[in-house]
Design an enzyme around this catalytic site. Structure first.
Site, mmCIF file in Angstrom:
data_model
loop_
_atom_site.group_PDB
_atom_site.id
_atom_site.type_symbol
_atom_site.label_atom_id
_atom_site.label_comp_id
_atom_site.label_asym_id
_atom_site.label_seq_id
_atom_site.Cartn_x
_atom_site.Cartn_y
_atom_site.Cartn_z
ATOM 1 N N PHE A 158 0.852 -1.194 0.000
ATOM 2 C CA PHE A 158 0.000 0.000 0.000
ATOM 3 C C PHE A 158 0.886 1.242 0.000
ATOM 4 C CE2 PHE A 158 -2.378 -3.438 2.056
ATOM 5 C CZ PHE A 158 -3.534 -3.463 1.284
ATOM 6 N N LYS A 210 -6.548 -5.381 -1.871
ATOM 7 C CA LYS A 210 -5.723 -4.374 -2.543
ATOM 8 C C LYS A 210 -6.543 -3.627 -3.595
ATOM 9 C CE LYS A 210 -2.698 -1.892 -4.350
ATOM 10 N NZ LYS A 210 -1.300 -1.755 -4.500
ATOM 11 N N GLY A 259 -9.893 17.686 -7.895
ATOM 12 C CA GLY A 259 -8.744 17.823 -8.792
ATOM 13 C C GLY A 259 -9.171 17.581 -10.220
ATOM 14 N N CYS A 266 -1.625 3.321 -10.664
ATOM 15 C CA CYS A 266 -2.342 2.300 -9.880
ATOM 16 C C CYS A 266 -3.863 2.447 -9.895
ATOM 17 C CB CYS A 266 -1.838 2.334 -8.444
ATOM 18 S SG CYS A 266 -0.073 2.049 -8.329
HETATM 19 C C1 UGA Z 1 -2.127 4.628 -4.749
HETATM 20 C C2 UGA Z 1 -2.627 4.329 -3.324
HETATM 21 O O1 UGA Z 1 -2.894 5.551 -2.634
HETATM 22 C C3 UGA Z 1 -1.598 3.512 -2.545
HETATM 23 O O2 UGA Z 1 -2.128 3.157 -1.288
HETATM 24 C C4 UGA Z 1 -1.291 2.250 -3.346
HETATM 25 O O3 UGA Z 1 -0.331 1.433 -2.695
HETATM 26 C C5 UGA Z 1 -0.746 2.639 -4.709
HETATM 27 O O4 UGA Z 1 -1.741 3.411 -5.393
HETATM 28 C C6 UGA Z 1 -0.455 1.363 -5.441
HETATM 29 O O5 UGA Z 1 -1.405 0.644 -5.783
HETATM 30 O O6 UGA Z 1 0.700 0.976 -5.570
HETATM 31 P P1 UGA Z 1 -0.504 6.473 -5.797
HETATM 32 O O7 UGA Z 1 -0.750 5.842 -7.112
HETATM 33 O O8 UGA Z 1 0.877 6.851 -5.422
HETATM 34 O O9 UGA Z 1 -1.007 5.496 -4.613
HETATM 35 O O10 UGA Z 1 -1.423 7.767 -5.794
HETATM 36 P P2 UGA Z 1 -2.426 8.454 -4.762
HETATM 37 O O11 UGA Z 1 -1.696 9.247 -3.768
HETATM 38 O O12 UGA Z 1 -3.389 7.443 -4.268
HETATM 39 O O13 UGA Z 1 -3.211 9.448 -5.746
HETATM 40 C C7 UGA Z 1 -4.008 8.910 -6.795
HETATM 41 C C8 UGA Z 1 -4.679 9.994 -7.578
HETATM 42 O O14 UGA Z 1 -5.747 10.594 -6.860
HETATM 43 C C9 UGA Z 1 -3.763 11.140 -7.997
HETATM 44 O O15 UGA Z 1 -4.029 11.490 -9.328
HETATM 45 C C10 UGA Z 1 -4.144 12.252 -7.044
HETATM 46 O O16 UGA Z 1 -3.881 13.537 -7.534
HETATM 47 C C11 UGA Z 1 -5.635 12.004 -6.909
HETATM 48 N N1 UGA Z 1 -6.196 12.583 -5.674
HETATM 49 C C12 UGA Z 1 -5.843 12.086 -4.473
HETATM 50 C C13 UGA Z 1 -7.111 13.638 -5.759
HETATM 51 O O17 UGA Z 1 -7.450 14.125 -6.860
HETATM 52 N N2 UGA Z 1 -7.646 14.125 -4.603
HETATM 53 C C14 UGA Z 1 -7.305 13.649 -3.388
HETATM 54 O O18 UGA Z 1 -7.839 14.147 -2.372
HETATM 55 C C15 UGA Z 1 -6.380 12.606 -3.317
#
Ligand code: UGA
Length: 438
Positions: A158, A210, A259, A266
């Site tokens: 995660f 997951k 956003g 992922c």
């Molecule tokens: C995601 C999960 O958060 C991790 O827990 C997981 O391990 C990982 O995928 C994976 O499967 O390996 P990540 O891809 O790094 O992590 O990205 P996030 O931080 O989850 O953000 C995902 C998207 O949501 C981004 O485009 C972000 O900008 C967007 N987002 C996130 C929003 O638009 N608003 C928010 O409040 C949060």
């Protein structure tokens, strides 16, 4: 957890000989962190130049703390890199960390995973436990166990990009999915020293958990993005609405920021794979399909908002207009452009004839994105622009000299797709400001 210890240990130190297959975000982070925890780790990857670079301590991804941990592992002799699976012959535990991208039908493409199994077949020692960290459909872990003739455990990761080392060393939870008590015990001991709840589950539950987690995060963001649209039409402020929601312990404050749509390597692929799995199982997962549709709608909404802001009309023409983009990565704190909503929006604006310049503190220098000219100075993004579109929430964008950017722009208009900037300061700097749901 069973308290019997199986498998060979490295002397009496409690350390295992760990093999890691795949040196991407997950594999490299896991390898470096497990070496940091005291295990002896060999990480193999089919990419020979990458292996050579890693042997020299050169980390190819932007991940805070990772270069330091790789250097520490190399220096102390607990971390090594190779390109042959044979290097894992004496491992007590082998972690599979290869990518599982989207296949042609939306399902997970297990090509790299199956090649790794082929490479490991007949190589691993009889007592070895195989740990599946790759995100894989239900049933894949048990199949891997059958192919290799070894106990296999689903132990999903995660890790957030940009926080991977922190998340590995301070996990919210450790999931150990297997019916094999000895193998579960081995994996449990692998993480000795980490302070986190450990869930011992059925293999299928761990695999599904997951997908369920990532898809739920996607759903949460889509919910907020649609809510932001409703705020705009009803006079409410999304920040006030989500602040209220977030104080409810059952909802929580995270993942409530509107956003340009969720992206990355992922969330999009995992929601597609979960939808596909639901479809195959005959389960109607309409709520998740709607979250995906809402994400596409969000791209449309941003493009319309830009058109409106720049031309004064939702149907106005962007042909020949210069637009400056701030941010291209899928989120701040990474250099990753994979499935970035910023690139989707850039492609849409370019298709309407806009001429795009972009600045991104993470993607600078390395990336060659289509449709945009990447520049290394935010001033060049503003120069002669009919509008600036902020797409990634890099905090440094707040500190830009916005009054100067307003002077450089042909038309000082900003569309802030992350609600990062302070509308009053931007107005004072001479900009016409538009955010999401504000
Ligand atoms: C995601 C999960 O958060 C991790 O827990 C997981 O391990 C990982 O995928 C994976 O499967 O390996 P990540 O891809 O790094 O992590 O990205 P996030 O931080 O989850 O953000 C995902 C998207 O949501 C981004 O485009 C972000 O900008 C967007 N987002 C996130 C929003 O638009 N608003 C928010 O409040 C949060």
């Amino acid at each position: 957890m069973p308290d019997t210890v199986s498998g060979k240990r490295d002397g009496d130190t409690g350390a295992y000989r760990v093999g890691v297959v795949g040196a991407g975000y997950v594999g490299l982070t896991s390898a470096a962190c497990l070496a940091h925890l005291g295990h002896r780790v060999t990480c193999v990857d089919v990419d020979e130049p990458k292996v050579q670079a890693l042997r020299g301590g050169d980390v190819p991804i932007s991940e805070p703390g990772l270069p330091e941990l790789v250097a520490e592992g190399l220096r102390e002799g607990r971390l090594s890199f190779g390109s042959e699976h044979a290097a894992l012959a004496s491992a007590d535990v082998v972690l599979l960390c290869v990518p599982t991208p989207t296949g042609p039908d939306g399902d997970a493409d297990l090509g790299a995973f199956d090649r790794a199994l082929t490479g490991l077949h007949g190589t691993l020692a009889p007592g070895c436990a195989v740990v599946i960290k790759s995100t894989v459909p239900v049933g894949t872990t048990e199949r891997a166990g059958r192919v290799l003739g070894l106990p296999a455990v689903s132990n999903p990761e995660f890790l957030r990009e940009g926080h991977a080392v922190h998340d590995f060393l301070h996990p919210d939870r450790i999931v150990i999915g297997t019916a094999d008590g000895d193998a579960a015990d081995r994996v449990w001991r692998l993480y000795a020293g980490l302070d986190a709840p450990v869930l011992h589950t059925a293999t299928a539950s761990a695999e599904l958990a997951k997908y369920a987690s990532n898809a739920f995060l996607a759903l949460k963001v889509s919910y907020v993005n649609v809510l932001a649209e409703l705020c705009e039409r009803s006079g409410a402020d999304i920040a006030e609405v989500t602040a209220t929601m977030g104080l409810d312990e059952r909802i929580g404050p995270a993942f409530l920021s509107p956003g340009p749509g969720w992206g990355g390597s992922c969330l999009p692929k995992d929601t597609r794979a979960l939808l596909r799995a639901a479809d195959e199982a005959g389960v109607d997962f309409a709520v998740l399909a709607d979250a995906v549709a809402a994400n596409t709608h969000q791209h449309d909404r941003v493009v319309t908002k830009v058109r409106e802001a720049v031309t004064g009309s939702a149907g106005g023409s962007l042909a020949g207009m210069r637009l400056g983009l701030l941010g291209l990565t899928f989120k701040a704190g990474t250099d990753d452009l994979r499935e970035s909503p910023a690139l989707v929006i850039a492609a849409r604006l370019a298709a309407e004839g806009a001429v795009l310049t972009a600045y991104d503190p993470g993607a600078r220098g390395t990336a060659r994105p289509e449709h945009v000219q990447l520049v290394d100075d935010p001033g060049l993004v503003a120069k002669d622009a009919a509008g600036i579109v902020l797409l990634t929430e890099w905090p440094q964008f707040r500190e830009l000299d916005w009054a100067q950017l307003a002077e450089l722009a042909e038309q000082p208009t900003v569309v802030d797709c992350r609600n990062l900037l302070d509308p009053a300061s931007l107005t004072e700097a001479g900009f016409t400001y538009r955010g999401l749901g504000r």
